[in-house]
Design an enzyme around this catalytic site. Structure first.
Site, PDB file in Angstrom:
ATOM      1  N   ILE A 251       0.838  -1.207   0.000  1.00 48.69           N
ATOM      2  CA  ILE A 251       0.000   0.000   0.000  1.00 48.69           C
ATOM      3  C   ILE A 251       0.874   1.259   0.000  1.00 48.69           C
ATOM      4  CG2 ILE A 251      -1.858   1.220   1.199  1.00 48.69           C
ATOM      5  CD1 ILE A 251      -2.660  -1.550   2.384  1.00 48.69           C
TER       6      ILE A 251
ATOM      7  N   SER B  59      -7.485  -1.114  10.271  1.00 44.43           N
ATOM      8  CA  SER B  59      -8.156  -2.153   9.488  1.00 44.43           C
ATOM      9  C   SER B  59      -9.596  -2.305   9.934  1.00 44.43           C
ATOM     10  CB  SER B  59      -7.405  -3.467   9.713  1.00 44.43           C
ATOM     11  OG  SER B  59      -8.165  -4.554   9.266  1.00 44.43           O
TER      12      SER B  59
ATOM     13  N   TYR C 115      -2.808  -9.910  15.440  1.00 47.73           N
ATOM     14  CA  TYR C 115      -2.656  -8.828  14.457  1.00 47.73           C
ATOM     15  C   TYR C 115      -3.760  -7.781  14.643  1.00 47.73           C
ATOM     16  CZ  TYR C 115      -3.463  -6.317  10.102  1.00 47.73           C
ATOM     17  OH  TYR C 115      -3.703  -5.318   9.193  1.00 47.73           O
TER      18      TYR C 115
ATOM     19  N   LYS D 176      -3.757  -3.565  15.871  1.00 51.56           N
ATOM     20  CA  LYS D 176      -4.406  -2.418  15.227  1.00 51.56           C
ATOM     21  C   LYS D 176      -5.297  -1.689  16.246  1.00 51.56           C
ATOM     22  CE  LYS D 176      -2.595  -2.825  11.270  1.00 51.56           C
ATOM     23  NZ  LYS D 176      -1.538  -1.876  10.938  1.00 51.56           N
TER      24      LYS D 176
ATOM     25  N   ASN E 203      -2.067 -15.699   1.862  1.00 52.11           N
ATOM     26  CA  ASN E 203      -3.182 -15.940   2.780  1.00 52.11           C
ATOM     27  C   ASN E 203      -4.454 -15.309   2.252  1.00 52.11           C
ATOM     28  OD1 ASN E 203      -1.550 -17.016   4.969  1.00 52.11           O
ATOM     29  ND2 ASN E 203      -0.704 -14.945   5.068  1.00 52.11           N
TER      30      ASN E 203
ATOM     31  N   ARG F   6     -12.762 -21.090   7.128  1.00 54.00           N
ATOM     32  CA  ARG F   6     -11.505 -20.756   7.793  1.00 54.00           C
ATOM     33  C   ARG F   6     -11.817 -20.162   9.167  1.00 54.00           C
ATOM     34  NH1 ARG F   6      -7.552 -16.369   4.930  1.00 54.00           N
ATOM     35  NH2 ARG F   6      -9.348 -15.022   5.274  1.00 54.00           N
TER      36      ARG F   6
ATOM     37  N   ASP G 149     -12.906 -16.233  10.245  1.00 48.93           N
ATOM     38  CA  ASP G 149     -13.528 -15.432   9.185  1.00 48.93           C
ATOM     39  C   ASP G 149     -14.880 -14.898   9.632  1.00 48.93           C
ATOM     40  OD1 ASP G 149     -11.724 -15.364   7.124  1.00 48.93           O
ATOM     41  OD2 ASP G 149     -12.511 -17.143   6.102  1.00 48.93           O
TER      42      ASP G 149
HETATM   43  P1  NAD Z   1       3.329  -4.703   3.466  1.00 51.74           P
HETATM   44  O1  NAD Z   1       3.870  -5.810   4.300  1.00 51.74           O
HETATM   45  O2  NAD Z   1       3.421  -4.829   1.994  1.00 51.74           O
HETATM   46  O3  NAD Z   1       3.982  -3.326   3.916  1.00 51.74           O
HETATM   47  C1  NAD Z   1       4.440  -3.078   5.225  1.00 51.74           C
HETATM   48  C2  NAD Z   1       5.849  -2.533   5.123  1.00 51.74           C
HETATM   49  O4  NAD Z   1       6.339  -2.253   6.429  1.00 51.74           O
HETATM   50  C3  NAD Z   1       6.828  -3.526   4.491  1.00 51.74           C
HETATM   51  O5  NAD Z   1       7.526  -2.866   3.457  1.00 51.74           O
HETATM   52  C4  NAD Z   1       7.759  -3.910   5.627  1.00 51.74           C
HETATM   53  O6  NAD Z   1       9.056  -4.218   5.171  1.00 51.74           O
HETATM   54  C5  NAD Z   1       7.700  -2.667   6.496  1.00 51.74           C
HETATM   55  N1  NAD Z   1       8.006  -2.856   7.919  1.00 51.74           N
HETATM   56  C6  NAD Z   1       7.476  -3.739   8.788  1.00 51.74           C
HETATM   57  N2  NAD Z   1       7.976  -3.553  10.022  1.00 51.74           N
HETATM   58  C7  NAD Z   1       8.841  -2.513   9.933  1.00 51.74           C
HETATM   59  C8  NAD Z   1       9.672  -1.829  10.863  1.00 51.74           C
HETATM   60  N3  NAD Z   1       9.721  -2.178  12.152  1.00 51.74           N
HETATM   61  N4  NAD Z   1      10.424  -0.817  10.425  1.00 51.74           N
HETATM   62  C9  NAD Z   1      10.403  -0.437   9.113  1.00 51.74           C
HETATM   63  N5  NAD Z   1       9.639  -1.037   8.188  1.00 51.74           N
HETATM   64  C10 NAD Z   1       8.871  -2.064   8.597  1.00 51.74           C
HETATM   65  O7  NAD Z   1       1.812  -4.480   3.910  1.00 51.74           O
HETATM   66  P2  NAD Z   1       0.688  -3.562   3.258  1.00 51.74           P
HETATM   67  O8  NAD Z   1      -0.354  -4.463   2.726  1.00 51.74           O
HETATM   68  O9  NAD Z   1       1.295  -2.538   2.401  1.00 51.74           O
HETATM   69  O10 NAD Z   1       0.098  -2.913   4.578  1.00 51.74           O
HETATM   70  C11 NAD Z   1       0.500  -1.635   5.041  1.00 51.74           C
HETATM   71  C12 NAD Z   1      -0.174  -1.366   6.370  1.00 51.74           C
HETATM   72  O11 NAD Z   1      -1.596  -1.444   6.183  1.00 51.74           O
HETATM   73  C13 NAD Z   1       0.156  -2.384   7.457  1.00 51.74           C
HETATM   74  O12 NAD Z   1       0.238  -1.706   8.684  1.00 51.74           O
HETATM   75  C14 NAD Z   1      -1.040  -3.315   7.440  1.00 51.74           C
HETATM   76  O13 NAD Z   1      -1.245  -3.936   8.680  1.00 51.74           O
HETATM   77  C15 NAD Z   1      -2.169  -2.344   7.119  1.00 51.74           C
HETATM   78  N6  NAD Z   1      -3.338  -3.003   6.512  1.00 51.74           N
HETATM   79  C16 NAD Z   1      -3.158  -3.758   5.391  1.00 51.74           C
HETATM   80  C17 NAD Z   1      -4.265  -4.403   4.830  1.00 51.74           C
HETATM   81  C18 NAD Z   1      -4.090  -5.248   3.600  1.00 51.74           C
HETATM   82  O14 NAD Z   1      -5.019  -5.985   3.260  1.00 51.74           O
HETATM   83  N7  NAD Z   1      -2.991  -5.195   2.875  1.00 51.74           N
HETATM   84  C19 NAD Z   1      -5.521  -4.256   5.414  1.00 51.74           C
HETATM   85  C20 NAD Z   1      -5.663  -3.460   6.552  1.00 51.74           C
HETATM   86  C21 NAD Z   1      -4.534  -2.826   7.091  1.00 51.74           C
HETATM   87  C1  UD1 Z   2      -7.951 -10.821   6.230  1.00 51.36           C
HETATM   88  C2  UD1 Z   2      -7.786 -10.709   7.710  1.00 51.36           C
HETATM   89  C3  UD1 Z   2      -7.878  -9.246   8.125  1.00 51.36           C
HETATM   90  C4  UD1 Z   2      -6.848  -8.430   7.369  1.00 51.36           C
HETATM   91  C5  UD1 Z   2      -7.050  -8.646   5.868  1.00 51.36           C
HETATM   92  C6  UD1 Z   2      -6.001  -7.958   5.062  1.00 51.36           C
HETATM   93  C7  UD1 Z   2      -8.617 -12.849   8.604  1.00 51.36           C
HETATM   94  C8  UD1 Z   2      -9.675 -13.498   9.426  1.00 51.36           C
HETATM   95  N1  UD1 Z   2      -8.783 -11.519   8.382  1.00 51.36           N
HETATM   96  O1  UD1 Z   2      -9.240 -10.321   5.889  1.00 51.36           O
HETATM   97  O2  UD1 Z   2      -7.639  -9.117   9.505  1.00 51.36           O
HETATM   98  O3  UD1 Z   2      -6.974  -7.050   7.666  1.00 51.36           O
HETATM   99  O4  UD1 Z   2      -6.976 -10.049   5.571  1.00 51.36           O
HETATM  100  O5  UD1 Z   2      -4.745  -8.526   5.263  1.00 51.36           O
HETATM  101  O6  UD1 Z   2      -7.672 -13.466   8.173  1.00 51.36           O
HETATM  102  N2  UD1 Z   2     -10.704 -16.799   0.962  1.00 51.36           N
HETATM  103  C9  UD1 Z   2     -10.883 -18.029   0.358  1.00 51.36           C
HETATM  104  N3  UD1 Z   2      -9.768 -18.720  -0.022  1.00 51.36           N
HETATM  105  C10 UD1 Z   2      -8.496 -18.252   0.147  1.00 51.36           C
HETATM  106  C11 UD1 Z   2      -8.340 -16.984   0.751  1.00 51.36           C
HETATM  107  C12 UD1 Z   2      -9.468 -16.287   1.158  1.00 51.36           C
HETATM  108  O7  UD1 Z   2     -12.003 -18.495   0.181  1.00 51.36           O
HETATM  109  O8  UD1 Z   2      -7.536 -18.931  -0.209  1.00 51.36           O
HETATM  110  C13 UD1 Z   2     -11.902 -16.041   1.367  1.00 51.36           C
HETATM  111  C14 UD1 Z   2     -11.952 -15.769   2.863  1.00 51.36           C
HETATM  112  O9  UD1 Z   2     -12.612 -16.818   3.532  1.00 51.36           O
HETATM  113  C15 UD1 Z   2     -12.743 -14.453   2.893  1.00 51.36           C
HETATM  114  C16 UD1 Z   2     -12.391 -13.762   1.576  1.00 51.36           C
HETATM  115  O10 UD1 Z   2     -11.857 -14.779   0.737  1.00 51.36           O
HETATM  116  O11 UD1 Z   2     -14.105 -14.746   2.870  1.00 51.36           O
HETATM  117  C17 UD1 Z   2     -11.355 -12.669   1.754  1.00 51.36           C
HETATM  118  O12 UD1 Z   2     -10.253 -13.214   2.481  1.00 51.36           O
HETATM  119  P1  UD1 Z   2      -8.904 -12.402   2.715  1.00 51.36           P
HETATM  120  O13 UD1 Z   2      -8.416 -11.866   1.421  1.00 51.36           O
HETATM  121  O14 UD1 Z   2      -7.974 -13.278   3.494  1.00 51.36           O
HETATM  122  O15 UD1 Z   2      -9.364 -11.150   3.570  1.00 51.36           O
HETATM  123  P2  UD1 Z   2     -10.181 -11.084   4.941  1.00 51.36           P
HETATM  124  O16 UD1 Z   2     -10.435 -12.408   5.516  1.00 51.36           O
HETATM  125  O17 UD1 Z   2     -11.353 -10.210   4.704  1.00 51.36           O
END
Ligand code: NAD
Ligand code: UD1
Length: 346
Positions: free
Chosen positions: A12, A124, A149, A153, A206, A300, A303
């Site tokens: 992101i 999140s 996790y 948050k 995942n 899972r 979920d």
């Molecule tokens: P990402 O893992 O791609 O990015 C996180 C970055 O933080 C990575 O580049 C990692 O190397 C860096 N990092 C981790 N710990 C560190 C530290 N101690 N010092 C310096 N750098 C560090 O993940 P993302 O998907 O880009 O997510 C960004 C943020 O958004 C995270 O906080 C994540 O929890 C949050 N978030 C992500 C999602 C999602 O679905 N991707 C959903 C909700 C919230």
């Molecule tokens: C998950 C995390 C959430 C996190 C988010 C982004 C859980 C319970 N929640 O959300 O905390 O902020 O990821 O990192 O893990 N699915 C399948 N098959 C797969 C993978 C996913 O059917 O192989 C389904 C899941 O059951 C869900 C949907 O796809 O219904 C989305 O899953 P996912 O992308 O993992 O996101 P969340 O579960 O919403």
């Protein structure tokens, strides 16, 4: 304005860096590459034709962060850095609490010492827990998280909000009232339309979209759909999938807002439109030109059945709303995956 992105080399963060640079802001990135590589930032520079100041550092390292922040003195920090794999957080909770909580405390300490005002935080939708009924609104009480996790948050939100309140009192060593913006992301997916940057998960993904993408490109055999016996139209769970560039543009608005306000605010960043797992599989099949193989498996653990946003507040206050739909999401995810079948590693 000058923006400093912790974790800016990640999924992101790198997309947000593009959106910020394109909006005319300066960008500095701090990352320890725990889950990313500097290649992402090279590609951000290629897309935008602009330079990023890049620091390799751990955000939990107070001395180093103070040094970097003193050099940059950003108008706003966007704090993406964190560990984010739900399953892993159950296995190694201490590492998750240490990294995610410590990095936020360290930033707050540095901000207080240097008089830095604004911070935007990556939260999140997971903080809504499983008792609230969607669409989720920011005013709902936060729920019980199902994994470490999620709790990090939840706790980081609390710490940032408490710090904003304390700083507003003008007491103790706060030089300026803080401005805290908590962004609750729904399900970020897709990639920049250039196909140069995108999500590059380590090991077996995942999350749904990277898994579907890897099946589509032939890296994995088939997707397992986690349950088709939910109380939804097709029996599979529904989520609010938001294009990562829409999310990135939401950060531009949020950071600009944070820099000109005080106190703390929470915004959902979602589309408000739910899609089921099977709808996503079908949409991706259309985008890549062949069906995505799947099997139905058991549910899972952890979920929730349904999760989607009420995104009105971001529209009213920030003037932001998601513009891209699932066709663009699948098109751009496929473009990234097919051009970079092994992610950044080639
Ligand atoms: P990402 O893992 O791609 O990015 C996180 C970055 O933080 C990575 O580049 C990692 O190397 C860096 N990092 C981790 N710990 C560190 C530290 N101690 N010092 C310096 N750098 C560090 O993940 P993302 O998907 O880009 O997510 C960004 C943020 O958004 C995270 O906080 C994540 O929890 C949050 N978030 C992500 C999602 C999602 O679905 N991707 C959903 C909700 C919230
Ligand atoms: C998950 C995390 C959430 C996190 C988010 C982004 C859980 C319970 N929640 O959300 O905390 O902020 O990821 O990192 O893990 N699915 C399948 N098959 C797969 C993978 C996913 O059917 O192989 C389904 C899941 O059951 C869900 C949907 O796809 O219904 C989305 O899953 P996912 O992308 O993992 O996101 P969340 O579960 O919403």
């Amino acid at each position: 304005m000058k923006m400093l992105l912790t974790g800016g080399a990640g999924y992101i963060g790198s997309h947000t860096a593009v959106a910020l640079l394109e909006a005319g802001h300066d960008v500095a990135v701090v990352d320890n590459y725990a889950n990313s590589s500097a290649e992402a930032i090279k590609r951000v520079e290629k897309i935008t034709g602009k330079n990023v100041s890049l620091y390799e550092a751990d955000c939990c390292d107070n001395t180093r962060m103070l040094e970097i922040l003193k050099t940059e003195m950003p108008d706003c920090i966007i704090h993406f850095a964190g560990l984010k794999a739900v399953g892993e957080s159950v296995e190694i909770p201490i590492e998750y609490y240490r990294n995610n909580i410590d990095s936020t405390l360290t930033l707050l300490e540095c901000m207080r010492e240097l008089g830095l005002k604004s911070i935007v935080f990556s939260s999140s939708a997971t903080v809504y827990g499983d008792d609230n009924v969607p669409p989720f609104t920011e005013g709902m009480p936060r729920g019980v998280c199902t994994n470490p996790y999620g709790w990090t948050k939840w706790m980081q939100e609390q710490m940032l909000t408490d710090a904003a309140s304390a700083s507003a009192s003008g007491k103790r060593e706060w030089k300026t009232p803080l401005s805290v913006v908590l962004l609750r992301y729904f399900n970020p997916v897709g990639a920049h339309e250039s196909g140069l940057i995108g999500e590059d998960p380590q090991g077996i993904p995942n999350n749904l979209m990277p898994y579907i993408s890897q099946v589509a490109v032939g890296r994995r055999d088939h997707l397992t759909v986690f349950g088709n016996d939910y109380d939804t139209p097709d029996g599979t769970c529904r989520r609010d999938y938001i294009h990562v560039m829409d999310l990135a543009e939401g950060h531009v608005k949020a950071a600009e807002y944070a820099a000109s306000h005080e106190g703390s605010e929470v915004f959902n960043l979602g589309t408000g439109d739910p899609f089921s797992v099977l709808e996503m599989v079908e949409a991706f099949g259309k985008a890549c030109g062949h069906p995505v193989a799947y099997e139905i498996g058991p549910r899972r653990a952890g979920d929730v059945q349904d999760s989607w946003a009420n995104a009105d507040k971001a529209k009213e206050v920030l003037g932001w709303e998601a513009k891209r739909g699932i066709d663009e999401i699948c098109r751009d995810a496929w473009n990234w995956q097919s051009k970079n079948p092994k992610g950044y590693s080639k």
